[in-house]
Design a protein around this motif. Structure first.
Motif, mmCIF file in Angstrom:
data_model
loop_
_atom_site.group_PDB
_atom_site.id
_atom_site.type_symbol
_atom_site.label_atom_id
_atom_site.label_comp_id
_atom_site.label_asym_id
_atom_site.label_seq_id
_atom_site.Cartn_x
_atom_site.Cartn_y
_atom_site.Cartn_z
ATOM 1 N N LYS A 1 0.764 -7.177 8.874
ATOM 2 C CA LYS A 1 1.801 -5.853 9.316
ATOM 3 C C LYS A 1 1.402 -5.136 10.858
ATOM 4 O O LYS A 1 0.361 -4.949 11.727
ATOM 5 C CB LYS A 1 1.150 -4.335 8.404
ATOM 6 N N THR B 1 6.711 -0.686 13.115
ATOM 7 C CA THR B 1 7.248 -1.371 12.105
ATOM 8 C C THR B 1 8.521 -0.988 11.905
ATOM 9 O O THR B 1 9.017 -0.044 12.566
ATOM 10 C CB THR B 1 6.954 -1.012 10.991
ATOM 11 N N THR C 1 3.446 3.653 2.385
ATOM 12 C CA THR C 1 3.007 2.895 1.652
ATOM 13 C C THR C 1 3.099 1.743 1.051
ATOM 14 O O THR C 1 2.153 0.627 0.716
ATOM 15 C CB THR C 1 2.382 4.260 0.448
ATOM 16 N N HIS D 1 -0.570 -5.317 3.867
ATOM 17 C CA HIS D 1 -1.404 -5.033 5.229
ATOM 18 C C HIS D 1 -0.977 -6.607 5.769
ATOM 19 O O HIS D 1 -1.681 -6.322 7.323
ATOM 20 C CB HIS D 1 -2.546 -4.715 4.961
ATOM 21 N N GLU D 2 -0.719 -7.344 5.450
ATOM 22 C CA GLU D 2 -1.208 -9.107 6.422
ATOM 23 C C GLU D 2 0.002 -8.353 7.245
ATOM 24 O O GLU D 2 1.162 -8.720 6.640
ATOM 25 C CB GLU D 2 -0.720 -10.006 5.243
ATOM 26 N N ALA E 1 7.380 -4.367 7.494
ATOM 27 C CA ALA E 1 6.238 -4.191 7.830
ATOM 28 C C ALA E 1 6.327 -4.803 9.524
ATOM 29 O O ALA E 1 4.993 -4.951 9.892
ATOM 30 C CB ALA E 1 5.141 -4.636 6.758
ATOM 31 N N SER F 1 1.149 1.593 12.578
ATOM 32 C CA SER F 1 2.616 2.297 11.912
ATOM 33 C C SER F 1 3.858 2.661 13.062
ATOM 34 O O SER F 1 5.249 2.591 12.210
ATOM 35 C CB SER F 1 2.209 3.188 11.034
#
Length: 279
Positions: free
Chosen positions: A232, A238, A225, A229-230, A183, A235
């Motif tokens: 991150k 990443t 998916t 989220h922490e 992430a 997209s």
């Protein structure tokens, strides 16, 4: 003698019941005594230090310096904090001590991450964090550090870069940490580090990290998916995208294919692991 040094340090640590600011003032004594002790001699006294309650005092010393950092003060005496962290690092080499030192991890992460410390403090913190990350039970706080570790790969000196890789290698063995690695924003050097000309000590660890991560992705069926989220990154930035994006995936395969013929056995092995997972 080593015995007098350790005994003196033990007495200072155990008898210290003062407020944090006073503990900081006395930290030079502890640092001088334990840091001046030969590591092989120190190991002989580790049980005594632990049983006498010295390890929580080391945590208190570190926390006091951390508090000063968090209220905006710069590290005025890096040699002192380096000594405290060095003591923690030496004691953390003994797995029996690690459960007593795990509360140091958040403070060490702060020292490793902030720009208010110099490189020597960052390096010392990373060394201690390496020893404390051997046990996956203590990995949870490291999620906050992953992005900084990747940034060190791009911008750190060789020693800091190598130590960051050692921490990442330990984290990559933990399946629960792999989504956090994926992430984070990918280091710009993700592919360039896979050059046959990269220093062997760096390349062994980077191929090991990628092999562990990619193996976990395959075994657990991780996708974009699956990323937490922490902390991150967006997209497109990443590490997951950097590894599995259409264009970069082909480049990655080509890079590791070349490394499958590297002169170093460990590098060949890790490159082969990556290649098998991707084909």
């Amino acid at each position: 003698s080593s015995e007098r040094r350790v005994k003196g340090a033990q007495d200072v640590l155990v008898s210290s019941t003062r407020e944090d600011h006073s503990v900081v003032e006395g930290s030079e004594v502890v640092v001088e005594e334990i840091s001046a002790t030969d590591p092989s001699s120190l190991s002989h006294y580790e049980d005594n230090l632990r049983e006498a309650g010295a390890l929580p005092k080391l945590t208190s010393l570190l926390s006091a310096h951390r508090m000063a950092l968090r209220v905006g003060q710069s590290i005025t005496y890096p040699a002192v904090i380096n000594g405290v962290i060095s003591c923690i690092n030496n004691m953390a080499m003994n797995q029996h001590n690690q459960k007593h030192l795990k509360d140091c991890i958040p403070a060490l992460i702060d020292f490793a991450s902030t720009d208010k410390t110099d490189e020597s403090v960052q390096l010392a913190s990373l060394q201690a964090l390496t020893n404390l990350s051997v046990n996956s039970e203590y990995h949870t706080p490291y999620t906050k550090l992953v992005q900084q570790l990747f940034e060190y790969l791009d911008h750190g000196g060789h020693s800091v870069k190598l130590q960051a890789l050692k921490v990442l290698a330990n984290l990559s063995t933990n399946e629960q940490m792999v989504p956090h690695l994926l992430a984070a924003k990918a280091p710009a050097c993700l592919l360039s580090l896979l050059s046959p000309d990269t220093e062997t000590d760096l390349l062994i660890r980077w191929t090991t990290i990628l092999a562990n991560v990619i193996q976990t992705v395959k075994d657990r069926g991780l996708t974009a998916t699956s990323l937490p989220h922490e902390y991150k990154a967006p997209s497109p930035e990443t590490t997951y995208t950097a590894l599995y994006g259409h264009v970069t995936l082909q480049k990655l395969k080509s890079k590791v294919f070349v490394l499958c013929r590297h002169g170093n056995t460990d590098i060949r092995h890790q490159a082969s692991r990556i290649h098998r997972c991707l084909t």
